[in-house]
Design a protein around this motif. Sequence first.
Motif, PDB file in Angstrom:
ATOM      1  N   LEU A 190       0.830  -1.207   0.000  1.00 30.96           N
ATOM      2  CA  LEU A 190       0.000   0.000   0.000  1.00 30.96           C
ATOM      3  C   LEU A 190       0.865   1.258   0.000  1.00 30.96           C
ATOM      4  O   LEU A 190       0.558   2.236  -0.708  1.00 30.96           O
ATOM      5  N   ALA A 191       1.957   1.245   0.758  1.00 30.09           N
ATOM      6  CA  ALA A 191       2.839   2.420   0.813  1.00 30.09           C
ATOM      7  C   ALA A 191       3.429   2.727  -0.552  1.00 30.09           C
ATOM      8  O   ALA A 191       3.628   3.896  -0.902  1.00 30.09           O
ATOM      9  N   ALA A 192       3.703   1.685  -1.340  1.00 27.97           N
ATOM     10  CA  ALA A 192       4.262   1.885  -2.682  1.00 27.97           C
ATOM     11  C   ALA A 192       3.289   2.621  -3.592  1.00 27.97           C
ATOM     12  O   ALA A 192       3.692   3.180  -4.622  1.00 27.97           O
ATOM     13  N   HIS A 193       2.010   2.645  -3.201  1.00 23.21           N
ATOM     14  CA  HIS A 193       0.987   3.364  -3.976  1.00 23.21           C
ATOM     15  C   HIS A 193       0.484   4.594  -3.218  1.00 23.21           C
ATOM     16  O   HIS A 193      -0.593   5.129  -3.521  1.00 23.21           O
TER      17      HIS A 193
ATOM     18  N   THR B 101      -8.420  -2.074  -2.107  1.00 21.07           N
ATOM     19  CA  THR B 101      -7.393  -1.262  -2.762  1.00 21.07           C
ATOM     20  C   THR B 101      -7.973  -0.400  -3.886  1.00 21.07           C
ATOM     21  O   THR B 101      -7.533   0.733  -4.070  1.00 21.07           O
ATOM     22  N   ARG B 102      -8.967  -0.909  -4.604  1.00 23.87           N
ATOM     23  CA  ARG B 102      -9.570  -0.097  -5.681  1.00 23.87           C
ATOM     24  C   ARG B 102     -10.137   1.204  -5.127  1.00 23.87           C
ATOM     25  O   ARG B 102      -9.951   2.273  -5.710  1.00 23.87           O
TER      26      ARG B 102
ATOM     27  N   ILE C 272      -5.903   2.531  -5.888  1.00 21.16           N
ATOM     28  CA  ILE C 272      -4.874   1.644  -6.424  1.00 21.16           C
ATOM     29  C   ILE C 272      -5.485   0.832  -7.556  1.00 21.16           C
ATOM     30  O   ILE C 272      -6.494   0.148  -7.368  1.00 21.16           O
ATOM     31  N   SER C 273      -4.886   0.894  -8.729  1.00 21.60           N
ATOM     32  CA  SER C 273      -5.506   0.322  -9.923  1.00 21.60           C
ATOM     33  C   SER C 273      -5.084  -1.111 -10.219  1.00 21.60           C
ATOM     34  O   SER C 273      -5.362  -1.628 -11.292  1.00 21.60           O
ATOM     35  N   LEU C 274      -4.421  -1.781  -9.289  1.00 20.11           N
ATOM     36  CA  LEU C 274      -3.993  -3.161  -9.521  1.00 20.11           C
ATOM     37  C   LEU C 274      -5.192  -4.087  -9.690  1.00 20.11           C
ATOM     38  O   LEU C 274      -6.180  -3.989  -8.957  1.00 20.11           O
ATOM     39  N   THR C 275      -5.092  -5.010 -10.647  1.00 23.10           N
ATOM     40  CA  THR C 275      -6.068  -6.084 -10.737  1.00 23.10           C
ATOM     41  C   THR C 275      -5.767  -7.113  -9.649  1.00 23.10           C
ATOM     42  O   THR C 275      -4.668  -7.127  -9.071  1.00 23.10           O
TER      43      THR C 275
END
Length: 206
Positions: free
Chosen positions: A113-116, A179-180, A184-187
């Motif tokens: 999460l911190a990376a985003h 996360t969305r 955060i746009s990760l699938t």
Amino acid sequence: MAKAGLLVRNLGRVEYLQTWQAMIDFTAARSEQTADELWCCEHPPVFTLGQAGRAEHLLTDLGIPLVNSDRGGQITYHGPGQVVIYALLDLGRRQLKVRQLVSAIEQAVIDLLAAHGVLAERHAGAPGVYVAAAKVAALGLRVRRGHSYHGVSLNVDMDLSPFAAINPCGYPGLAVTQTRDLGISLTPSQAATVLADHLAVQLERR
């Protein structure tokens, strides 16, 4: 795929009961030479109740199966769009205590999460990872003869409404997030890969 002394398996979407039995079988068959593994997957909708879990934490019958599991913790929900990583580890070989493993898993989520740009934290006495007051990741482990299984679930891009039918992790009114919704746009597939990477780093550090 191997990374940092771990074999990482991507199982796709698999039934909870089938995966749980596979973890039990894997752990029972381990030898000193068995490699540690991380299993990344998603589950169809299911509520799971930990060993000390209380059935009254299921507030509403949505027709979703309830499974009494042998992991630690109370009740939680798994469903499509949530990443689950099961940690099948030889704790003795890694010189890891259970509390250290919990901390490593939590830190892996916090680092992702911190990376985003999202600040996440632990809450004392309530394992998991939180953003403000909302839980984004839940933990539940079982250790048998020094070997761990079960692991962590990270809400990524899912229908969160079934959480309203339970007291998540046994806490009435506990908010949940994903996360969305944190930008955060990760699938789910991408999040599983990144979280496994972060967890491998944490395990090597310990």
